[in-house]
Scaffold this motif. Structure first.
Motif, short mmCIF file in Angstrom:
data_model
loop_
_atom_site.label_atom_id
_atom_site.label_comp_id
_atom_site.label_asym_id
_atom_site.label_seq_id
_atom_site.Cartn_x
_atom_site.Cartn_y
_atom_site.Cartn_z
N MET A 1 0.84 -1.21 0.00
CA MET A 1 0.00 0.00 0.00
C MET A 1 0.88 1.25 0.00
N LEU A 2 1.90 1.25 0.86
CA LEU A 2 2.75 2.44 0.99
C LEU A 2 3.49 2.74 -0.30
N SER A 3 3.80 1.69 -1.08
CA SER A 3 4.60 1.91 -2.28
C SER A 3 3.78 2.48 -3.44
N VAL A 4 2.46 2.43 -3.36
CA VAL A 4 1.68 2.92 -4.51
C VAL A 4 0.63 3.98 -4.17
N ALA A 5 0.12 3.99 -2.94
CA ALA A 5 -1.12 4.72 -2.68
C ALA A 5 -0.96 6.24 -2.59
N ASP A 6 -1.89 6.95 -3.22
CA ASP A 6 -2.07 8.37 -2.91
C ASP A 6 -2.97 8.48 -1.68
N ARG A 7 -4.04 7.71 -1.70
CA ARG A 7 -4.94 7.63 -0.55
C ARG A 7 -5.34 6.19 -0.35
N VAL A 8 -5.82 5.91 0.85
CA VAL A 8 -6.15 4.52 1.18
C VAL A 8 -7.45 4.47 1.98
N THR B 1 -4.68 9.53 3.88
CA THR B 1 -3.39 9.28 3.23
C THR B 1 -2.74 8.11 3.94
N PRO B 2 -1.77 7.47 3.30
CA PRO B 2 -1.09 6.35 3.97
C PRO B 2 -0.50 6.78 5.32
N ARG B 3 0.06 8.00 5.39
CA ARG B 3 0.66 8.47 6.64
C ARG B 3 -0.40 8.59 7.74
N GLU B 4 -1.57 9.13 7.36
CA GLU B 4 -2.66 9.28 8.34
C GLU B 4 -3.08 7.93 8.90
N VAL B 5 -3.23 6.97 8.00
CA VAL B 5 -3.69 5.65 8.45
C VAL B 5 -2.64 4.98 9.32
N LEU B 6 -1.39 5.17 8.96
CA LEU B 6 -0.32 4.52 9.73
C LEU B 6 -0.12 5.18 11.09
N GLU B 7 -0.12 6.53 11.09
CA GLU B 7 0.23 7.23 12.32
C GLU B 7 -0.98 7.61 13.17
#
Lengths: 283, 361
Positions: free
Chosen positions: B195-202, B215-221
């Motif tokens: 997911m992190l390698s391709v996503a603009d949003r998730v 965003t990937p950062r939002e979902v992760l953090e």
């Protein structure tokens, strides 16, 4: 005929110890036993014919086998059973597909009805046909020129009713084995449901349809009971090879009956092997 | 671009965990030219949702539209959305060229050549799918979907069956292709790295429900719930009682440990919460740390376990009844010469403590 994508998958052979070899041997022993049992019957038949006719008279005997009656029966058997295959597949392919892909009320009942001709004694089919053509609907069908009873057309009708179920079953199993996802993808690529069937499912079911055809043909070629009841055993008219065998043995010419049976066996074996090698790419 | 509104779909299928599985009240918006990832564990309903978008499932209620046009009742062929299923479903009776040209009529050869060149499968044109490797099959399936000239590309776990190296390479290729063609792409996967390698949003999906979009950062953090945090394998999740303390929250954790955290943006929080601290956001020092931020928590503990994961080393530190997972870079780990049994200090800054509701949303 056999496209390259249909080549048989390569069988891998794992390292086999004593248990593995014994298991393989026991499995193959069943194959051998069955083949030997059938071969023993054929050899017994051949032996009986040779003993009865004698080596010296085999030439004259061969002339009997190519008599006009037997040749007519052979030709009638071949063209009726081949026609039955074509008509049978016309039903088997859509029916096999429908039973495999669609869910509808009473599907289990329909599925069982399809198997009835496999379970019923073939004679019953002949009797039922005879009765049916005495009903109003049957008489009406005959009144519009479609006469089946005691006609060559009746042979095809009997063969069709008795043997198509085998084809439907084989084709349905094949479609069951084809993931509907292939057709789904075809639909996302612009195909209608029918387009996906003709361009994807049907070519992929190639082997199953050939196997279905083989089953229909072999069953159609061998039926006898319903023909005796529905079309009779009129020489040179409604006489197929199984009828010939019956007629010859009933007048005491056992050796001719057996020789015709052997002829049938050879014909069938050659046809089946040819279809398997050319059509299915088997070795 | 793509708008899904209150989509409901029920299916009776043994492949899913329960006898019946349902997508419940799914609403999503995928922006034009976006690389959107649907992320969820196995059996979460992401493939089912993708099939609903393709028109392969007749939905119970809701609406799917593209550029404002309702396509809910349109057949798959009329939507013309490029679809790459998980197992690729290449037609075995056709060559690569035949597969790619399947949807085309008229000037087939030129378009097929163009797409094969774009995806890098021109050298495979006359092979049958059975003769292709997993990566080659994936590329051919992608080329076949692109040949339609789709407005939207739907990819169902397109690299999950491939080895790690091929997967990374193909993910890069997918992303580059999407940026070059500006095709709106929806990619289904269950792997965070992918997911992190391709996503603009998730969008995170589980049990047929969308749990979070961002965003990937939002979902992760900043995961919206403990379900997402657990799926993301965050590592440090602590039940706590939250008390407002000026501009911060004071979190009382089991074992008497107190943490400081930011008050959630909404300003609302419950008394019972779950605190999440990502392992890479915890500082580990051998000596008493200096220059500690004023609202950081300092913990003392013993190194219980070292887990080497190539470029990263995970250090499990026992602090009383609690165990903390700390992530260190390989070089940092080597330079500090950390061993099991070492006494260490952990520094947890208030900014790195994320507070979630303890009950699922």
């Amino acid at each position: 005929m056999n496209p390259s994508w249909f080549r048989q998958p390569r069988l891998t052979a794992p390292v086999a110890g004593l248990h593995g070899r014994l298991f393989a041997a026991s499995m193959l022993a069943f194959v051998g036993l069955f083949v030997v049992a059938l071969a023993a019957l054929v050899v017994a038949d051949v032996g009986y014919v040779v003993a009865d006719v004698g080596w010296a008279n085999l030439g004259n005997f061969a002339a009997v086998l190519v008599s006009p009656e037997i040749l007519a029966a052979l030709w009638l058997s071949l063209w009726t059973s081949t026609t039955t295959v074509i008509l049978g597949l016309v039903f088997a392919v859509p029916m096999g597909y429908a039973l495999s892909r669609y869910r509808f009320p009473g599907r289990a009942v329909v599925d069982s009805v399809v198997d009835l001709p496999i379970i019923l004694p073939p004679l019953v089919v002949g009797l039922s046909l005879l009765v049916f053509f005495q009903t109003g609907v049957g008489r009406w069908i005959e009144s519009i020129g479609l006469e089946f009873a005691f006609q060559k057309k009746g042979i095809i009708l009997c063969q069709l009713l008795v043997s198509t179920s085998f084809g439907i079953r084989a084709v349905k199993l094949t479609f069951d084995g084809i993931d509907p996802r292939f057709e789904h993808v075809a639909m996302t690529l612009g195909c209608t449901r029918a387009g996906a069937f003709f361009r994807v499912a049907l070519p992929m079911a190639y082997r199953g349809i050939i196997v279905g055809g083989i089953l229909i043909w072999t069953r159609a070629l061998g039926i006898f009971g319903p023909l005796m009841v529905f079309v009779g055993a009129a020489r040179m008219r409604t006489e197929v090879l199984p009828t010939t065998i019956y007629l010859e043995q009933s007048i005491g010419r056992i050796e001719v009956a057996l020789a015709v049976a052997i002829l049938m066996l050879v014909l069938t074996a050659v046809a089946l092997v040819t279809i398997r090698v050319v059509g299915l790419g088997e070795r | 671009m793509i708008r899904i509104e209150r989509l409901n779909f029920t299916v009776a299928d043994a492949a899913y965990k329960a006898d019946t599985f349902a997508l419940r009240n799914v609403s999503l918006h995928v922006r034009p030219g976006e690389y959107f990832v649907l992320l969820g564990p196995t059996g979460s309903g992401k493939t089912l949702l993708l099939e609903c978008l393709c028109g392969l499932n007749h939905i119970d209620s809701g609406r799917v539209s593209i550029d404002g046009v309702d396509v809910t009742k349109l057949e798959p062929r009329s939507r013309r959305w490029g679809y790459v299923p998980q197992d690729y479903a290449l037609f075995p009776h056709m060559t690569v060229r035949g597969n790619i040209g399947f949807s085309l009529a008229g000037a087939v050869a030129a378009r097929v050549a163009e797409v094969m060149e774009l995806v890098g499968v021109a050298h495979l044109a006359d092979r049958f799918p059975q003769k292709l490797s997993g990566g080659e099959k994936q590329r051919v399936a992608l080329a076949r979907a692109l040949a339609v000239g789709p407005r939207v590309l739907l990819l169902d776990e397109p690299v999950s069956a491939l080895d790690e190296q091929t997967r990374d390479e193909l993910c890069r290729q997918l992303k580059r292709l999407q940026q070059d063609t500006q095709t709106t792409t929806v990619h289904v996967c269950h792997n965070f790295t992918e997911m992190l390698s391709v996503a603009d949003r998730v969008a995170v999906i589980d049990q047929g429900q969308i749990l979070q979009v961002g965003t990937p950062r939002e979902v992760l953090e900043r995961p919206a719930s403990t379900r997402i945090a657990r799926f993301a394998q965050v590592g440090n999740l602590l039940s706590a009682r939250a008390v407002a303390d000026g501009t911060r929250l004071r979190l009382v954790c089991p074992g008497g440990i107190e943490l400081r955290a930011r008050i959630p943006e909404s300003g609302e929080f419950e008394a019972d919460v779950v605190a999440m601290i990502r392992p890479e956001n915890i500082a580990l020092t051998a000596n008493v740390p200096e220059n500690v931020p004023p609202e950081a928590t300092i913990l003392q503990g013993t190194v219980a376990e070292l887990i080497e994961l190539g470029p990263v080393v995970k250090v499990r530190v026992a602090c009383g009844a609690l165990e903390w997972l700390v992530s260190l870079g390989k070089r940092e780990y080597t330079e500090r010469n950390i061993r099991v049994g070492d006494r260490v200090h952990l520094v947890v800054a208030a900014e790195n403590v994320h507070v979630m509701r303890s009950s699922p949303p």
